[in-house]
Enzyme design. Sequence first.
Site, PDB file in Angstrom:
ATOM      1  N   LYS A  76      11.833  -3.665  -2.990  1.00 54.46           N
ATOM      2  CA  LYS A  76      11.310  -2.316  -3.239  1.00 54.46           C
ATOM      3  C   LYS A  76      12.435  -1.422  -3.740  1.00 54.46           C
ATOM      4  CE  LYS A  76       8.680   1.320  -0.787  1.00 54.46           C
ATOM      5  NZ  LYS A  76       8.185   1.765   0.545  1.00 54.46           N
ATOM      6  N   SER A 151       3.190   3.142   0.554  1.00 52.90           N
ATOM      7  CA  SER A 151       4.000   3.404  -0.613  1.00 52.90           C
ATOM      8  C   SER A 151       4.547   2.151  -1.299  1.00 52.90           C
ATOM      9  CB  SER A 151       5.171   4.307  -0.240  1.00 52.90           C
ATOM     10  OG  SER A 151       6.071   3.629   0.618  1.00 52.90           O
ATOM     11  N   SER A 175       3.441   2.029   5.193  1.00 44.01           N
ATOM     12  CA  SER A 175       3.725   1.697   3.791  1.00 44.01           C
ATOM     13  C   SER A 175       3.909   0.208   3.492  1.00 44.01           C
ATOM     14  CB  SER A 175       4.978   2.429   3.317  1.00 44.01           C
ATOM     15  OG  SER A 175       4.678   3.779   3.073  1.00 44.01           O
TER      16      SER A 175
END
Lengths: 481, 100
Positions: A76, A151, A175
Site C-alpha cells: 500500500k 482505504s 481499512s
Amino acid sequence: MTTFPTTALEIKKSLQEKKFSSVEITKATLENIKKSDLNAFITIDEKGALEAATLADKKIKDHEKLPLLGVPVAVKDMILTEGLKTTAASKMLSDYIPPYDATVVRKLREAGAVIVGKTNLDEFAMGSSNENSSFGVVKNPWNKEFVPGGSSGGSAASVAGRLVPIALGTDTGGSIRQPASLCGITGMKPTYGKVSRYGAIAFASSLDQIGIFSQTAEDCALALETIAGFDPQDSTSFDKPTIDFEKISKDIKGLKIGIPKELFVDGLENEVRQAIEAGIKTLESLGCTTVPVSLPHSEVGLAVYYVLAPAEAASNLGRYDGIRYGHRADKKELVELYCASRAEGFGAEVKRRIMIGNYVLSSGYYDAYYIKAQRVRRLIQQDYKNAFALCDVIAAPVSPIAGFKIGEKSDDPLQMYLTDIFTIPVSLAGLPGMSIPCGFNKNGLPIGLQLIGRAFDEETLYKTSMAFQAETDFHKQSPGI
Amino acid sequence: MSKKEISEDEVRYIALLSRLHVTDDEVKKLQSELGNILGHVDILNTVDVSDIEPLSHVHDVCNVMRHDIVHQFEGEKILKGTPDSSGTYIRTPLVIDGGE
C-alpha cells in the site's frame, strides 16, 4: 498461454520444483498489472522487482529457504519504500521519495519477497471507498461500477483481481477488513502492536496497524508472521513468538463462537445477514458451539472513532507544512505559505478530518469531546473483555452492505463513515480482526465474515479461517478478469 | 440525531488553527458537514462515563527506553523528499526581510 499459480504457497512450490523461475512469474505479474484497468497501482517498480526476482532465483538455486522467496508482493502506498515514490495518494506527497524502508518492507525484502509496486488508496488512508485518491478511483474486480472499499482499495483489488498473491495494507478503522469483504478475499488486521508501524505514514497512531490481504488464510498467516514482531523503532510493538501456520491444527471442535446481538442491527442488509448466518452454521457444523455475547457500547463506536481518529490525524498531519515535505505553494509570507500549501496539497476528506480533529481538540471542547471519547473507548474495550470471558472468537459482519457504486456515497461523508460500524469498535479495542469470504449477493458481489480474536491471539483466527476455508470454496471464486 | 450548529466564524477559526486556507464556498460546505458529523458524535453524551478513566493506549504498556545513539542518514536521501534544497540544507522562502 502459460497459467501461473496465484497463491503464495503455490508460487513457492512451483519455484522449489523449478516449474517456473521468479523472473518468469514476476514478468507475468508486471504485464498483468500494466494490462489491468482496475487502477490498483500508483507506482509499478519494474526494475526493482526484476532485480529482486533475479536475486531470488539465485537463492533458490543455492537451496536457500526463505518464507516468501521469489513471491510477488504489493505494498500500500501508505508504507515507505526507500528510493521508491510513496504518495499516500495525496497531491501533498505526489513526488515524495522516502529515505528509508518501513520495517515491514525491510522484513519482506529479507524474506525474499519481490515488491512489484505501490497500491492505490484513499488519501492518507481516510476513506471507505478508495474514491478519495488523487490518483483516481480504484474499481472493484467483481463489478467495475462498484467501489473496492477502502482505504486499502488498491491492495484489495490487486489480490482479488489475481494480480498479486499478497498485498500489504493498513487498517485504522476497517481499512483492511472492509475492502477484503467488498473484494471477496482474506484480510487481517492484527492486534495493535503485533506489527511495527515504523515507516507507515501516520494517520491515527493509537489505531493504525499494518496487515495482510491474500486469497487464503494460509497465505495470510505466512505473510503476517513474516512481518510481525518487536521493532526497536516502534516502542508500541510487542515481542510475541512467531506462529508457524503449518503446525496449527485445523480442528476447531469445541471452539466457542460469540455472537454479539448488537451487531445484527437494522442497517444490516438482508443478504449480508443471511450469508453471515450461513457462515456461522458452517462453523457449527465443524464442531464449534455458539454463545450469545453482548457488546453494548458498539453503537457509540463510530462516534468515539470520529473524535479520536481525526484528533490524532490533525496532530500527525501537522508535519505537512510545505517546508520539509512535499507540496509547497508559491507564497512569500510564512502563515500564508503553510495555509496555501496545505489547502492545495490535501483533498476534501483529509481537510474535513483535520478540521474535525482541531475542533474537538480546541479550547473549550477538549473535555467534552476528546476526553469523553477516550472514556467511552475504555468501555468498548471492557465490552470485549467481558465477551471473551465467554467465547474464543467473535463472529460478526464486516460491512452492513455487500457493496456500493462509485459515486453513490461520495457526497455524504457521514453515510460513508457508517459503512465501518462493524470494524471500528474492534480497532478501538486494539484486537485482531479478520475478514473471510462467506458468500455472494444476488448481483454477484462478495460478502465477508468478520472473525474477532483476543489480543495477540491471531492463532485462533488463523485456525478458524483455515478450517472454514477447508470446508467452503468462496475464497476460491475469482472475478475472472 | 440532530445537527450541531457551527457558525461560519467558528469554521474560519478552526481552519486557521489547522493552517488551511478555505474559500467562502468551502466554509459553507464545511459548516454543514462538520455540523452533521459532530451532531452524530453527540450520541456520546448518552453514555455514563463517571468513574471511567480515559483510555489512551489499548495495552498495558510502560515506557520503552533505548540508548541515545545517533544514526546518521545520508543528507542527500532526506533532501530528495523536500520541496526545495541547497547543498545539505532545506531552502525556504525569505520569512524575515531585512527592511528597506
